[in-house]
Design an enzyme around this catalytic site. Structure first.
Site, PDB file in Angstrom:
ATOM      1  N   HIS A  65       1.808   4.607   2.324  1.00  0.00           N
ATOM      2  CA  HIS A  65       1.163   5.912   2.338  1.00  0.00           C
ATOM      3  C   HIS A  65      -0.210   5.827   2.998  1.00  0.00           C
ATOM      4  CE1 HIS A  65       3.683   7.701  -1.186  1.00  0.00           C
ATOM      5  NE2 HIS A  65       4.430   7.152  -0.246  1.00  0.00           N
ATOM      6  N   GLU A  67      -3.054   6.886   1.998  1.00  0.00           N
ATOM      7  CA  GLU A  67      -4.094   6.466   1.060  1.00  0.00           C
ATOM      8  C   GLU A  67      -4.068   4.958   0.858  1.00  0.00           C
ATOM      9  OE1 GLU A  67      -2.441  10.479  -0.451  1.00  0.00           O
ATOM     10  OE2 GLU A  67      -1.679   8.686   0.539  1.00  0.00           O
ATOM     11  N   CYS A  93       0.185  11.137  -4.111  1.00  0.00           N
ATOM     12  CA  CYS A  93       1.238  10.943  -5.105  1.00  0.00           C
ATOM     13  C   CYS A  93       0.627  10.231  -6.317  1.00  0.00           C
ATOM     14  CB  CYS A  93       2.392  10.137  -4.514  1.00  0.00           C
ATOM     15  SG  CYS A  93       2.003   8.392  -4.218  1.00  0.00           S
ATOM     16  N   CYS A  96      -0.495   6.552  -5.533  1.00  0.00           N
ATOM     17  CA  CYS A  96      -1.748   6.512  -4.773  1.00  0.00           C
ATOM     18  C   CYS A  96      -2.925   6.973  -5.632  1.00  0.00           C
ATOM     19  CB  CYS A  96      -1.634   7.351  -3.506  1.00  0.00           C
ATOM     20  SG  CYS A  96      -0.583   6.601  -2.242  1.00  0.00           S
TER      21      CYS A  96
END
Length: 135
Positions: A65, A67, A93, A96
């Site tokens: 991801h 992040e 999410c 994260c």
């Protein structure tokens, strides 16, 4: 939103364009005191095949991801995430969110909602400011 927030969100959108995902491009910026500490976009590990989806269009488990990528860059630097602000094109999410909390991020601006809304309760419980960008 302030000029600074608009600028950082524009940078996050530009960073998202570096993603090789054909379906969802996500970008984020971690900043403190008007300085960009790190940025990231959704992709695969360095040197790994850039295929991000299977034949049915489902995200592969090898995708990192945005992040996670930004936090990995931050971890390699001499900077601290304590008190930093995250600017992201998509709501983080839950996974994260946990990493962002551990890094000390204190405020999050995001553009779009995400199907995984577990992060909302976590941020709220810890007093982390969460602001969705106005369209």
């Amino acid at each position: 939103m302030s000029r600074e927030v608009k600028f950082m969100m524009d940078v996050a959108r530009r960073v998202a364009q570096e993603s090789r995902d054909y379906k969802v491009k996500v970008g984020c910026v971690i900043a403190k005191d008007n300085n960009i500490l790190a940025y990231g976009y959704n992709g695969t590990p360095s040197g790994y095949d850039n295929t991000m989806r299977d034949n049915q269009g489902k995200t592969l488990p090898t995708v990192i991801h945005a992040e996670q990528n930004a936090l990995a860059k931050l971890a390699k630097s001499t900077q601290s995430g304590a008190g930093a602000i995250l600017y992201c094109t998509l709501l983080p999410c839950t996974t994260c969110a946990m990493s962002l909390i551990q890094a000390g991020v204190s405020k999050i601006y995001y553009a779009e909602s995400y199907r995984d809304t577990g992060a909302l309760a976590m941020f709220d419980a810890l007093g982390i400011t969460l602001i969705q960008e106005e369209n």
